[in-house]
Design a protein around this motif. Structure first.
Motif, PDB file in Angstrom:
ATOM      1  N   THR A   8       0.831  -1.204   0.000  1.00 44.36           N
ATOM      2  CA  THR A   8       0.000   0.000   0.000  1.00 44.36           C
ATOM      3  C   THR A   8       0.866   1.255   0.000  1.00 44.36           C
ATOM      4  O   THR A   8       0.650   2.186  -0.788  1.00 44.36           O
ATOM      5  N   ARG A   9       1.866   1.297   0.889  1.00 43.60           N
ATOM      6  CA  ARG A   9       2.748   2.460   0.984  1.00 43.60           C
ATOM      7  C   ARG A   9       3.586   2.638  -0.281  1.00 43.60           C
ATOM      8  O   ARG A   9       3.741   3.753  -0.780  1.00 43.60           O
ATOM      9  N   GLU A  10       4.135   1.552  -0.795  1.00 44.12           N
ATOM     10  CA  GLU A  10       5.003   1.643  -1.961  1.00 44.12           C
ATOM     11  C   GLU A  10       4.245   2.164  -3.176  1.00 44.12           C
ATOM     12  O   GLU A  10       4.729   3.038  -3.897  1.00 44.12           O
ATOM     13  N   MET A  11       3.046   1.649  -3.420  1.00 45.95           N
ATOM     14  CA  MET A  11       2.269   2.107  -4.570  1.00 45.95           C
ATOM     15  C   MET A  11       1.857   3.563  -4.423  1.00 45.95           C
ATOM     16  O   MET A  11       1.821   4.322  -5.404  1.00 45.95           O
ATOM     17  N   ALA A  12       1.558   3.980  -3.198  1.00 47.13           N
ATOM     18  CA  ALA A  12       1.136   5.360  -2.970  1.00 47.13           C
ATOM     19  C   ALA A  12       2.292   6.330  -3.175  1.00 47.13           C
ATOM     20  O   ALA A  12       2.115   7.426  -3.711  1.00 47.13           O
ATOM     21  N   VAL A  13       3.497   5.933  -2.770  1.00 49.66           N
ATOM     22  CA  VAL A  13       4.643   6.836  -2.818  1.00 49.66           C
ATOM     23  C   VAL A  13       5.390   6.757  -4.151  1.00 49.66           C
ATOM     24  O   VAL A  13       5.720   7.773  -4.752  1.00 49.66           O
ATOM     25  N   ASN A  14       5.640   5.538  -4.648  1.00 48.77           N
ATOM     26  CA  ASN A  14       6.497   5.360  -5.826  1.00 48.77           C
ATOM     27  C   ASN A  14       5.811   4.746  -7.034  1.00 48.77           C
ATOM     28  O   ASN A  14       6.487   4.388  -7.997  1.00 48.77           O
ATOM     29  N   ASN A  15       4.482   4.608  -6.949  1.00 44.87           N
ATOM     30  CA  ASN A  15       3.769   3.992  -8.063  1.00 44.87           C
ATOM     31  C   ASN A  15       4.360   2.592  -8.286  1.00 44.87           C
ATOM     32  O   ASN A  15       4.391   1.798  -7.378  1.00 44.87           O
ATOM     33  N   VAL A  16       4.840   2.298  -9.491  1.00 44.07           N
ATOM     34  CA  VAL A  16       5.452   0.983  -9.748  1.00 44.07           C
ATOM     35  C   VAL A  16       6.915   1.155 -10.148  1.00 44.07           C
ATOM     36  O   VAL A  16       7.457   0.395 -10.954  1.00 44.07           O
ATOM     37  N   LYS A  17       7.552   2.167  -9.585  1.00 43.58           N
ATOM     38  CA  LYS A  17       8.947   2.469  -9.903  1.00 43.58           C
ATOM     39  C   LYS A  17       9.868   1.298  -9.564  1.00 43.58           C
ATOM     40  O   LYS A  17      10.792   0.983 -10.297  1.00 43.58           O
ATOM     41  N   HIS A  18       9.603   0.632  -8.438  1.00 47.42           N
ATOM     42  CA  HIS A  18      10.451  -0.472  -7.997  1.00 47.42           C
ATOM     43  C   HIS A  18       9.696  -1.790  -8.160  1.00 47.42           C
ATOM     44  O   HIS A  18       9.220  -2.382  -7.199  1.00 47.42           O
ATOM     45  N   GLN A  19       9.593  -2.246  -9.396  1.00 44.50           N
ATOM     46  CA  GLN A  19       8.768  -3.415  -9.686  1.00 44.50           C
ATOM     47  C   GLN A  19       9.348  -4.696  -9.095  1.00 44.50           C
ATOM     48  O   GLN A  19       8.596  -5.575  -8.667  1.00 44.50           O
ATOM     49  N   LYS A  20      10.663  -4.836  -9.036  1.00 45.56           N
ATOM     50  CA  LYS A  20      11.248  -6.044  -8.456  1.00 45.56           C
ATOM     51  C   LYS A  20      10.858  -6.181  -6.987  1.00 45.56           C
ATOM     52  O   LYS A  20      10.589  -7.282  -6.498  1.00 45.56           O
ATOM     53  N   TYR A  21      10.813  -5.036  -6.301  1.00 48.54           N
ATOM     54  CA  TYR A  21      10.425  -5.027  -4.890  1.00 48.54           C
ATOM     55  C   TYR A  21       8.964  -5.420  -4.745  1.00 48.54           C
ATOM     56  O   TYR A  21       8.605  -6.286  -3.935  1.00 48.54           O
ATOM     57  N   LEU A  22       8.093  -4.815  -5.557  1.00 50.21           N
ATOM     58  CA  LEU A  22       6.668  -5.143  -5.500  1.00 50.21           C
ATOM     59  C   LEU A  22       6.419  -6.596  -5.902  1.00 50.21           C
ATOM     60  O   LEU A  22       5.585  -7.282  -5.301  1.00 50.21           O
ATOM     61  N   ASP A  23       7.137  -7.066  -6.912  1.00 45.17           N
ATOM     62  CA  ASP A  23       6.979  -8.465  -7.336  1.00 45.17           C
ATOM     63  C   ASP A  23       7.316  -9.413  -6.189  1.00 45.17           C
ATOM     64  O   ASP A  23       6.636 -10.423  -5.984  1.00 45.17           O
ATOM     65  N   TYR A  24       8.355  -9.084  -5.448  1.00 41.69           N
ATOM     66  CA  TYR A  24       8.751  -9.943  -4.326  1.00 41.69           C
ATOM     67  C   TYR A  24       7.671  -9.951  -3.242  1.00 41.69           C
ATOM     68  O   TYR A  24       7.326 -11.014  -2.709  1.00 41.69           O
ATOM     69  N   LEU A  25       7.145  -8.769  -2.924  1.00 38.27           N
ATOM     70  CA  LEU A  25       6.106  -8.682  -1.898  1.00 38.27           C
ATOM     71  C   LEU A  25       4.883  -9.499  -2.300  1.00 38.27           C
ATOM     72  O   LEU A  25       4.322 -10.256  -1.495  1.00 38.27           O
ATOM     73  N   LEU A  26       4.463  -9.353  -3.543  1.00 36.88           N
ATOM     74  CA  LEU A  26       3.274 -10.067  -4.012  1.00 36.88           C
ATOM     75  C   LEU A  26       3.516 -11.572  -4.097  1.00 36.88           C
ATOM     76  O   LEU A  26       2.636 -12.372  -3.761  1.00 36.88           O
ATOM     77  N   ALA A  27       4.703 -11.968  -4.535  1.00 38.06           N
ATOM     78  CA  ALA A  27       5.011 -13.394  -4.666  1.00 38.06           C
ATOM     79  C   ALA A  27       5.049 -14.097  -3.309  1.00 38.06           C
ATOM     80  O   ALA A  27       4.837 -15.302  -3.228  1.00 38.06           O
ATOM     81  N   ASN A  28       5.295 -13.333  -2.248  1.00 33.16           N
ATOM     82  CA  ASN A  28       5.391 -13.923  -0.919  1.00 33.16           C
ATOM     83  C   ASN A  28       4.223 -13.543  -0.022  1.00 33.16           C
ATOM     84  O   ASN A  28       4.314 -13.658   1.201  1.00 33.16           O
ATOM     85  N   SER A  29       3.130 -13.113  -0.651  1.00 28.53           N
ATOM     86  CA  SER A  29       1.904 -12.793   0.079  1.00 28.53           C
ATOM     87  C   SER A  29       0.842 -13.838  -0.230  1.00 28.53           C
ATOM     88  O   SER A  29       0.902 -14.523  -1.258  1.00 28.53           O
ATOM     89  N   GLY A  30      -0.140 -13.922   0.642  1.00 25.83           N
ATOM     90  CA  GLY A  30      -1.237 -14.855   0.438  1.00 25.83           C
ATOM     91  C   GLY A  30      -2.235 -14.355  -0.590  1.00 25.83           C
ATOM     92  O   GLY A  30      -2.163 -13.215  -1.062  1.00 25.83           O
ATOM     93  N   LYS A  31      -3.194 -15.196  -0.927  1.00 26.22           N
ATOM     94  CA  LYS A  31      -4.174 -14.892  -1.970  1.00 26.22           C
ATOM     95  C   LYS A  31      -4.998 -13.648  -1.645  1.00 26.22           C
ATOM     96  O   LYS A  31      -5.310 -12.850  -2.532  1.00 26.22           O
ATOM     97  N   THR A  32      -5.342 -13.450  -0.386  1.00 24.70           N
ATOM     98  CA  THR A  32      -6.136 -12.278  -0.007  1.00 24.70           C
ATOM     99  C   THR A  32      -5.412 -10.986  -0.361  1.00 24.70           C
ATOM    100  O   THR A  32      -6.019 -10.031  -0.859  1.00 24.70           O
ATOM    101  N   VAL A  33      -4.103 -10.972  -0.130  1.00 25.20           N
ATOM    102  CA  VAL A  33      -3.315  -9.780  -0.432  1.00 25.20           C
ATOM    103  C   VAL A  33      -3.178  -9.592  -1.937  1.00 25.20           C
ATOM    104  O   VAL A  33      -3.410  -8.500  -2.472  1.00 25.20           O
ATOM    105  N   THR A  34      -2.803 -10.665  -2.640  1.00 29.39           N
ATOM    106  CA  THR A  34      -2.610 -10.529  -4.083  1.00 29.39           C
ATOM    107  C   THR A  34      -3.901 -10.176  -4.795  1.00 29.39           C
ATOM    108  O   THR A  34      -3.902  -9.360  -5.729  1.00 29.39           O
ATOM    109  N   ASP A  35      -5.020 -10.765  -4.375  1.00 31.53           N
ATOM    110  CA  ASP A  35      -6.309 -10.438  -4.992  1.00 31.53           C
ATOM    111  C   ASP A  35      -6.637  -8.965  -4.832  1.00 31.53           C
ATOM    112  O   ASP A  35      -7.281  -8.354  -5.700  1.00 31.53           O
ATOM    113  N   ASN A  36      -6.206  -8.383  -3.713  1.00 30.52           N
ATOM    114  CA  ASN A  36      -6.503  -6.975  -3.447  1.00 30.52           C
ATOM    115  C   ASN A  36      -5.705  -6.033  -4.356  1.00 30.52           C
ATOM    116  O   ASN A  36      -6.176  -4.958  -4.714  1.00 30.52           O
ATOM    117  N   PHE A  37      -4.485  -6.456  -4.768  1.00 32.14           N
ATOM    118  CA  PHE A  37      -3.592  -5.533  -5.473  1.00 32.14           C
ATOM    119  C   PHE A  37      -3.322  -5.882  -6.929  1.00 32.14           C
ATOM    120  O   PHE A  37      -2.991  -4.999  -7.720  1.00 32.14           O
TER     121      PHE A  37
END
Length: 686
Positions: A280-309
């Motif tokens: 939530t914070r990363e998308m609000a502040v940096n949009n998708v500037k750091h995609q490797k970071y966001l990819d890691y967060l999503l890959a290691n989150s559960g379905k509820t989190v990934t479905d939300n984002f």
């Protein structure tokens, strides 16, 4: 260090059973009560929103608690309130809201109220010692105050021991939960002081615990998980001797912290909650500037989190566009010989800057740097600098052969004693390539210079010395341009300005007389829309006075702010730094790559650096970048704040910028300005 979080095992003794229903009801009171449409209660890893009646300001809901635990209660923009609740026990609350940013909860008499006397005792001791526990940042005010924390916890423990037996029997987990809070708080306030080894010990203890989802509402435990993993990243980077500019590559620290969460936190639900917040914070502040970071967060989150984002994330990706000299010591002497056998000593090369490259014919990484060294030689050809390559080869023949093959044109030298040479030993040169920079007086600038491939950093160090005479001329022209002679001749400066930030306007009065008399008064203008949220105190007039080395006033962070008073005299920053604070200025690394019409200077204030961009045509400051150190709990590294100057006007001979923008968020406008002799009595309480 004491063993950490062993209490987690105790938490696992009682496994979560079937949820029991508890009714909660209450009323919102106080001036700001109409501004609270709902309250939120977080428990068992979920957030329950409870609507508040618009007319009566009352609320009522049913909670399904799986076990006794702390609850987080949010009402408006206030700090979180903590309350300990029992499954099947009903309780009634009164939430007083004098302003939206504060809340005081009172619990009707019963077991819940008696349980919470322990936490109330803890908070009351903090209040008695000047901590505003209604503030969102109350825990930050406890950083490095272990004595106060111990005092408050001790009082709470006494209250816990005095608890009625009938109450404690109904809540067998309360003592365990409170003790976990106590351990958490002790560690939380000390995060910035931990070494990497200590942090790893804490994380290892966490990884071996039987963590349940209810730890998310143990007061400050969630904050500790975030801060300790951030500090882990910061200390890791320090361990590798990496320098990081947070705004440019802060994702390195963020990624290490995220990996630490996955590695050390044993409860997937807790990771999901932390990663939801990080995404939530990363998308609000940096949009998708750091995609490797966001990819890691999503890959290691559960379905509820990934479905939300995930849907929003894919859309955002599709729409994204591409995107000091006095401290120097004299260098030790050396004796190296050139190809003809001529011996060179340090004294032979005095009067010029000396760039040394220690290498060998068998060293592949050394040869990688040779083209970069040649590039530096071309850049500084004809300048007052000598570039010398010193071979540490055992074989003289191998040295000569390699020097010819690499087509070296600088001063080509050889150390006959190789790695046992006294100079080499004195500076700990046991691995190559190694680079050194010695000034024209034979003093060490750096005995471990960045590799030449880091052209920007190397040139910054060279330029700072090579163009010292130019720096004196530049400062002289700058001081003439801003008209500081008027201030040195007994005149003072009076400025009335206005600052605007997100709908809030603040009236500011500044008075200054050389060398160090400064008064700063500010008062936010009342704003009805924000009055309920910020409260009456926010809009009161505050002031700070600095007289020589004494500071006084009513500003909350007086000690901290008084140390950076000079930064509030925009446009005169360099004058204050060099003439008043006696700080040395150097050329910044941007001069090496700067292609526009600017000169970039830098000055160090303790643990922060500021860079000033001077226009080459008028020598006025057009931009200032402040670079401050982030604490380990923030991920370490450096963060930048950008100030743009514009609309200069001459006031009785002194040039003052009348328009200033800070990070494109805060705007300053000068309304009135005077330069005249000032009555010294103004440097007192207004």
């Amino acid at each position: 260090m004491s063993r950490l979080f062993t209490l987690f095992i105790l938490l696992a003794i009682s496994s979560m059973g079937m949820a029991q229903k508890s009714n909660v009801s209450g009323k919102i009171t106080g001036f700001a009560s109409p501004g609270v449409p709902e309250i939120q209660i977080f428990y068992d890893g979920k957030n329950q929103k409870i609507p508040v009646d618009k007319e009566q300001h009352t609320f009522k809901a049913e909670l399904e608690l799986k076990e006794s635990q702390f609850l987080e209660i949010k009402s408006g923009g206030s700090a979180v309130n903590f309350l300990y609740a029992l499954p099947g026990e009903n309780f009634e609350l009164t939430i007083d809201k004098p302003i939206l940013n504060e809340a005081v909860i009172k619990i009707a008499e019963g077991n819940t109220q008696k349980l919470n006397l322990v936490m109330q005792k803890f908070f009351s001791v903090l209040e008695e010692n000047g901590i505003n526990t209604k503030s969102k940042s109350w825990s930050q005010d406890l950083y490095n105050r272990p004595a106060l924390v111990s005092k408050a916890l001790s009082s709470a423990q006494t209250e816990l021991l005095a608890m009625e037996k009938s109450v404690s029997e109904k809540a067998p987990l309360f003592k365990t939960d409170f003790n976990l809070f106590a351990e958490t708080l002790k560690k939380f306030i000390a995060v910035d002081n931990y070494s990497l080894k200590e942090i790893e010990a804490i994380l290892d203890e966490i990884s071996r615990s039987e963590m349940k989802i209810t730890v998310l509402t143990i007061p400050l435990y969630r904050d500790l998980l975030v801060d300790i993993t951030n500090a882990y990243a910061a200390r890791k980077l320090e361990n590798y001797d990496l320098v990081m500019e947070y705004q440019k590559n802060g994702y390195i620290a963020l990624n290490i912290a995220a990996e630490a969460c996955v590695k050390f936190i044993p409860n997937k639900g807790v990771i999901n909650y932390l990663f939801f917040d990080k995404i939530t914070r990363e998308m609000a502040v940096n949009n998708v500037k750091h995609q490797k970071y966001l990819d890691y967060l999503l890959a290691n989150s559960g379905k509820t989190v990934t479905d939300n984002f995930i849907k929003r994330y894919e859309t955002m990706k599709a729409n994204a566009t591409s995107g000091k000299i006095s401290d120097r010591v004299v260098a030790k002497d050396f004796e190296f010989q050139d190809i003809s056998g001529k011996k060179y000593h340090l004294s032979d090369l005095k009067g010029k800057l000396l760039l040394l490259d220690f290498w060998a014919s068998w060293c592949a990484p050394c040869k990688v740097q040779i083209p970069y060294m040649k590039e530096l030689e071309k850049i500084y050809a004809g300048k007052n600098i000598v570039v010398a390559s010193i071979s540490l080869d055992v074989s003289k023949e191998a040295w000569l052969k390699s020097a010819k093959e690499e087509d070296l044109h600088n001063l080509i030298l050889h150390s006959e004693k190789n790695f046992k040479d006294p100079f080499v030993v004195a500076y700990g040169i046991n691995a190559i390539p190694r680079f050194m920079l010695i000034d024209a007086e034979g003093k060490i600038i750096s005995d471990n210079l960045p590799k030449p491939q880091n052209k920007k950093e190397v040139m910054a160090l060279i330029d700072a010395d090579l163009y010292k005479a130019d720096l004196v001329q530049i400062l002289t022209k700058h001081f003439e341009a801003v008209g500081v002679d008027k201030l040195l001749n007994g005149n003072g400066l009076l400025i009335k300005s206005q600052q605007s930030l997100m709908g809030i306007e603040i009236d500011i009065e500044t008075a200054y007389s050389y060398p160090k008399n400064f008064r700063y008064v500010y008062q936010p203008k009342e704003n009805k829309a924000l009055f309920a949220a910020l409260g009456e105190d926010f809009f009161k007039k505050r002031y700070m006075v600095v007289k020589k080395d004494t500071a006084f006033g009513s500003i909350k962070d007086l000690d901290r702010v008084s140390k950076i008073w000079s930064g509030k005299l925009q446009g005169l920053d360099i004058f204050i730094a060099s003439k008043v604070e006696n700080l040395s200025l150097d050329f910044a690394e941007e001069n090496s790559t700067n292609t526009d019409n600017q000169i970039v200077l830098k000055v160090k204030y303790g643990n922060r650096t500021e860079k000033y961009f001077l226009d080459k045509s008028d020598f006025l400051i057009k931009k200032m970048v402040q670079i401050g150190n982030l604490e380990p709990r923030m991920g370490g590294g450096f963060v930048e704040a950008d100030t743009k100057y514009g609309d200069y006007k001459k006031v009785n001979g002194v040039m003052i910028p009348h328009s200033i923008v800070y990070n494109n968020i805060i705007n300053f406008k000068v309304l009135e300005a005077e330069v005249k002799p000032l009555d010294k009595s103004i440097f007192s309480a207004p």
